[in-house]
Design a protein around this motif. Sequence first.
Motif, PDB file in Angstrom:
ATOM      1  N   SER A  77       0.852  -1.191   0.000  1.00  0.00           N
ATOM      2  CA  SER A  77       0.000   0.000   0.000  1.00  0.00           C
ATOM      3  C   SER A  77       0.884   1.235   0.000  1.00  0.00           C
ATOM      4  CB  SER A  77      -0.967  -0.001   1.179  1.00  0.00           C
ATOM      5  OG  SER A  77      -0.275  -0.147   2.377  1.00  0.00           O
ATOM      6  N   TYR A  78       0.386   2.257  -0.651  1.00  0.00           N
ATOM      7  CA  TYR A  78       1.105   3.534  -0.747  1.00  0.00           C
ATOM      8  C   TYR A  78       0.065   4.596  -1.019  1.00  0.00           C
ATOM      9  CZ  TYR A  78       0.669   2.913  -5.812  1.00  0.00           C
ATOM     10  OH  TYR A  78       0.162   2.740  -7.069  1.00  0.00           O
ATOM     11  N   PRO A  79       0.386   5.886  -0.805  1.00  0.00           N
ATOM     12  CA  PRO A  79      -0.641   6.922  -0.938  1.00  0.00           C
ATOM     13  C   PRO A  79      -1.229   6.996  -2.356  1.00  0.00           C
ATOM     14  CG  PRO A  79       1.333   7.811   0.116  1.00  0.00           C
ATOM     15  CD  PRO A  79       1.696   6.451  -0.392  1.00  0.00           C
ATOM     16  N   GLY A 132       0.426   6.080 -10.375  1.00  0.00           N
ATOM     17  CA  GLY A 132       0.934   6.420 -11.718  1.00  0.00           C
ATOM     18  C   GLY A 132       2.291   7.109 -11.700  1.00  0.00           C
ATOM     19  N   ASP A 133       2.743   7.495 -10.519  1.00  0.00           N
ATOM     20  CA  ASP A 133       4.004   8.253 -10.436  1.00  0.00           C
ATOM     21  C   ASP A 133       5.213   7.365 -10.124  1.00  0.00           C
ATOM     22  OD1 ASP A 133       2.319  10.410 -10.715  1.00  0.00           O
ATOM     23  OD2 ASP A 133       2.280  10.878  -8.558  1.00  0.00           O
ATOM     24  N   LEU A 134       4.947   6.069  -9.896  1.00  0.00           N
ATOM     25  CA  LEU A 134       6.023   5.165  -9.461  1.00  0.00           C
ATOM     26  C   LEU A 134       6.102   3.937 -10.361  1.00  0.00           C
ATOM     27  CD1 LEU A 134       5.002   5.291  -5.688  1.00  0.00           C
ATOM     28  CD2 LEU A 134       6.990   6.444  -6.699  1.00  0.00           C
ATOM     29  N   ASP A 135       7.310   3.384 -10.510  1.00  0.00           N
ATOM     30  CA  ASP A 135       7.494   2.164 -11.296  1.00  0.00           C
ATOM     31  C   ASP A 135       7.394   0.914 -10.431  1.00  0.00           C
ATOM     32  OD1 ASP A 135       7.723   3.019 -13.862  1.00  0.00           O
ATOM     33  OD2 ASP A 135       9.919   3.132 -13.875  1.00  0.00           O
ATOM     34  N   ILE A 188      10.853   6.157  -9.221  1.00  0.00           N
ATOM     35  CA  ILE A 188       9.889   7.087  -9.815  1.00  0.00           C
ATOM     36  C   ILE A 188       9.681   6.717 -11.287  1.00  0.00           C
ATOM     37  CG2 ILE A 188      11.717   8.759 -10.363  1.00  0.00           C
ATOM     38  CD1 ILE A 188       9.778  11.013  -9.769  1.00  0.00           C
ATOM     39  N   SER A 189       8.466   6.890 -11.786  1.00  0.00           N
ATOM     40  CA  SER A 189       8.186   6.587 -13.197  1.00  0.00           C
ATOM     41  C   SER A 189       8.495   7.807 -14.067  1.00  0.00           C
ATOM     42  CB  SER A 189       6.718   6.193 -13.359  1.00  0.00           C
ATOM     43  OG  SER A 189       5.888   7.301 -13.069  1.00  0.00           O
TER      44      SER A 189
END
Length: 225
Positions: A30-32, A37-40, A215-216
Amino acid sequence: MADVAVQSHGRSGGIVMNDDWPGYSLDLFSYPAHYCGDLDCVFIPHGMIMDRTERLARNIMDDLGDHDIVVLCVLKGGYQFCVDLVDRIKALSRNSNRTIPMRVHFIRLKSYLNDQSTEDLHILGAEDLSFLAGKNVLIVEAIVGTGKTMETLLMHVEAFRPKMIKVAGLLVKRVPHNAACLPDYVGFEIPDRFVVGYALDYNEYFRDLNHICVISESGKMKYKI
Ligand code: HPA
Ligand code: MG
């Protein structure tokens, strides 16, 4: 790193994350939602950071137990690691005969814009560190790349004539021109990728993420200055 009256007991350079480590799928953790969409991927889960930090605290206690130390927390990225490391050292001090009386001091370094290091390194809050004279100093850093920042900081701190300087770095990045000087205590050795979370930022975003993540490209675009 600098001197030393105190021996480290054959320490490793930390847990090695290989270049081909893909990380964990974001769906497994889980993450905020605001970072959707902002992380790979989740590169190092929060629990693993905490477990490794606990062991680093023990290594520090083995080496420095019964010495008074001044913890020099390098902001902003180092704040979470510093809090958790100090917390673990405090727990060990409560539960054994050896203790480490600690003072904590904060300095701030800034050299990154977007995901690039800039030439000008700013050290804030380090103008007068004369109280470090004759003290045992533990510098706590989140990440060490080329080591240039660390080298500059060490020179600055050494000028105030502390008795001993040790460095704890949560992450050491394998960059093309790797550090001439490495931390005495290393959490993880990671590939040359831009990571965020656990107080590490990209233009001040992602400090409020517990895991260390990659980060993506769309994340980089979204928060670019
Ligand atoms: N992430 C965040 N801040 C950093 C990094 C990184 O990978 N490298 C140096 N500062
Ligand atoms: Mg930063």
